[in-house]
Design a protein around this motif. Structure first.
Motif, PDB file in Angstrom:
ATOM      1  N   PHE A  84       0.840  -1.199   0.000  1.00 59.33           N
ATOM      2  CA  PHE A  84       0.000   0.000   0.000  1.00 59.33           C
ATOM      3  C   PHE A  84       0.871   1.243   0.000  1.00 59.33           C
ATOM      4  N   GLN A  85       0.196   2.357  -0.338  1.00 58.48           N
ATOM      5  CA  GLN A  85       0.831   3.661  -0.284  1.00 58.48           C
ATOM      6  C   GLN A  85      -0.202   4.658   0.225  1.00 58.48           C
ATOM      7  N   LEU A  86       0.207   5.506   1.139  1.00 61.35           N
ATOM      8  CA  LEU A  86      -0.639   6.566   1.663  1.00 61.35           C
ATOM      9  C   LEU A  86      -0.064   7.898   1.194  1.00 61.35           C
ATOM     10  N   VAL A  87      -0.921   8.753   0.654  1.00 63.31           N
ATOM     11  CA  VAL A  87      -0.509  10.098   0.261  1.00 63.31           C
ATOM     12  C   VAL A  87      -1.490  11.064   0.916  1.00 63.31           C
ATOM     13  N   TYR A  88      -0.949  11.982   1.700  1.00 63.74           N
ATOM     14  CA  TYR A  88      -1.761  12.986   2.379  1.00 63.74           C
ATOM     15  C   TYR A  88      -1.711  14.277   1.572  1.00 63.74           C
ATOM     16  N   LEU A  89      -2.889  14.785   1.218  1.00 69.34           N
ATOM     17  CA  LEU A  89      -2.999  16.005   0.430  1.00 69.34           C
ATOM     18  C   LEU A  89      -3.397  17.169   1.323  1.00 69.34           C
ATOM     19  N   GLY A  90      -2.775  18.324   1.079  1.00 66.18           N
ATOM     20  CA  GLY A  90      -3.098  19.514   1.849  1.00 66.18           C
ATOM     21  C   GLY A  90      -3.500  20.667   0.949  1.00 66.18           C
ATOM     22  N   ASP A  91      -4.179  21.639   1.551  1.00 68.37           N
ATOM     23  CA  ASP A  91      -4.612  22.823   0.798  1.00 68.37           C
ATOM     24  C   ASP A  91      -3.661  23.998   0.973  1.00 68.37           C
ATOM     25  N   GLY A  92      -2.627  23.859   1.791  1.00 67.30           N
ATOM     26  CA  GLY A  92      -1.674  24.940   2.018  1.00 67.30           C
ATOM     27  C   GLY A  92      -2.182  26.036   2.932  1.00 67.30           C
ATOM     28  N   LYS A  93      -3.404  25.873   3.456  1.00 69.39           N
ATOM     29  CA  LYS A  93      -3.995  26.904   4.303  1.00 69.39           C
ATOM     30  C   LYS A  93      -4.362  26.384   5.686  1.00 69.39           C
ATOM     31  N   SER A  94      -4.675  25.093   5.774  1.00 69.46           N
ATOM     32  CA  SER A  94      -5.083  24.501   7.049  1.00 69.46           C
ATOM     33  C   SER A  94      -4.212  23.271   7.331  1.00 69.46           C
ATOM     34  N   ASP A  95      -4.342  22.739   8.529  1.00 74.30           N
ATOM     35  CA  ASP A  95      -3.608  21.524   8.900  1.00 74.30           C
ATOM     36  C   ASP A  95      -4.348  20.256   8.480  1.00 74.30           C
ATOM     37  N   PHE A  96      -5.606  20.389   8.091  1.00 74.13           N
ATOM     38  CA  PHE A  96      -6.421  19.229   7.723  1.00 74.13           C
ATOM     39  C   PHE A  96      -5.897  18.628   6.421  1.00 74.13           C
ATOM     40  N   THR A  97      -5.853  17.301   6.346  1.00 71.23           N
ATOM     41  CA  THR A  97      -5.392  16.628   5.134  1.00 71.23           C
ATOM     42  C   THR A  97      -6.392  15.572   4.682  1.00 71.23           C
ATOM     43  N   LEU A  98      -6.337  15.294   3.379  1.00 70.19           N
ATOM     44  CA  LEU A  98      -7.096  14.199   2.790  1.00 70.19           C
ATOM     45  C   LEU A  98      -6.096  13.081   2.524  1.00 70.19           C
ATOM     46  N   GLU A  99      -6.307  11.947   3.163  1.00 63.28           N
ATOM     47  CA  GLU A  99      -5.439  10.782   2.978  1.00 63.28           C
ATOM     48  C   GLU A  99      -5.981   9.933   1.831  1.00 63.28           C
ATOM     49  N   LEU A 100      -5.163   9.724   0.813  1.00 65.52           N
ATOM     50  CA  LEU A 100      -5.507   8.801  -0.260  1.00 65.52           C
ATOM     51  C   LEU A 100      -4.788   7.494   0.033  1.00 65.52           C
ATOM     52  N   THR A 101      -5.551   6.426   0.167  1.00 71.96           N
ATOM     53  CA  THR A 101      -4.972   5.107   0.414  1.00 71.96           C
ATOM     54  C   THR A 101      -5.044   4.303  -0.867  1.00 71.96           C
ATOM     55  N   TYR A 102      -3.889   3.849  -1.314  1.00 68.37           N
ATOM     56  CA  TYR A 102      -3.786   3.058  -2.538  1.00 68.37           C
ATOM     57  C   TYR A 102      -3.291   1.663  -2.172  1.00 68.37           C
ATOM     58  N   LEU A 103      -4.151   0.665  -2.371  1.00 69.13           N
ATOM     59  CA  LEU A 103      -3.782  -0.732  -2.143  1.00 69.13           C
ATOM     60  C   LEU A 103      -3.328  -1.298  -3.481  1.00 69.13           C
ATOM     61  N   THR A 104      -2.075  -1.684  -3.579  1.00 61.92           N
ATOM     62  CA  THR A 104      -1.478  -2.021  -4.876  1.00 61.92           C
ATOM     63  C   THR A 104      -2.105  -3.234  -5.546  1.00 61.92           C
ATOM     64  N   ASP A 105      -2.664  -4.168  -4.779  1.00 63.28           N
ATOM     65  CA  ASP A 105      -3.263  -5.367  -5.369  1.00 63.28           C
ATOM     66  C   ASP A 105      -4.738  -5.203  -5.711  1.00 63.28           C
ATOM     67  N   ARG A 106      -5.319  -4.089  -5.348  1.00 65.19           N
ATOM     68  CA  ARG A 106      -6.762  -3.873  -5.574  1.00 65.19           C
ATOM     69  C   ARG A 106      -7.031  -3.685  -7.064  1.00 65.19           C
TER      70      ARG A 106
END
Length: 121
Positions: free
Chosen positions: A40-62
């Motif tokens: 798997f790979q986790l990528v956290y996305l930010g808006d550059g304005k707040s501390d809140f992030t959107l975590e995208l979880t990618y399961l490689t075998d899915r």
């Protein structure tokens, strides 16, 4: 004290999702985690304005799309340039629902997750 940290969406195609979130909402990766075994790979996305992030979880075998049920959940963003953003999303063909009476609309990401756009007031 308790405060929000992040929200998660599981994605089928990480590169497609990263491109979508950058183009549609100007979200960029702020941190990543890759499993040592490559599962798997986790990528956290930010808006550059707040501390809140959107975590995208990618399961490689899915291989099959995620079942989002009736999609009775969503993530929401305040938008300063609401009309300009609306026009861009309309041109991208990603608006999936509009509620003019409430002054909001929703876009759908590549996996079918709904994202609400609310004008900043």
């Amino acid at each position: 004290m308790i405060k929000f940290n992040h929200f998660n969406f599981n994605v089928l195609d990480l590169e497609k999702s990263l491109k979508f979130y950058k183009e549609a909402l100007d979200l960029t990766p702020v941190r990543e985690k890759k499993a040592e075994d490559g599962s798997f790979q986790l990528v956290y996305l930010g808006d550059g304005k707040s501390d809140f992030t959107l975590e995208l979880t990618y399961l490689t075998d899915r291989k099959e799309p995620y079942n989002l049920g009736e999609c009775e959940f969503h993530l929401a963003f305040h938008v300063d340039e609401y009309e300009e953003t609306y026009k861009k999303h309309k041109e991208m063909g990603i608006i999936c629902f509009e509620n003019p009476g409430m002054g909001i609309y929703f876009i759908s990401d590549p996996d079918g997750y709904w994202i609400e756009l609310v004008p900043a007031r």
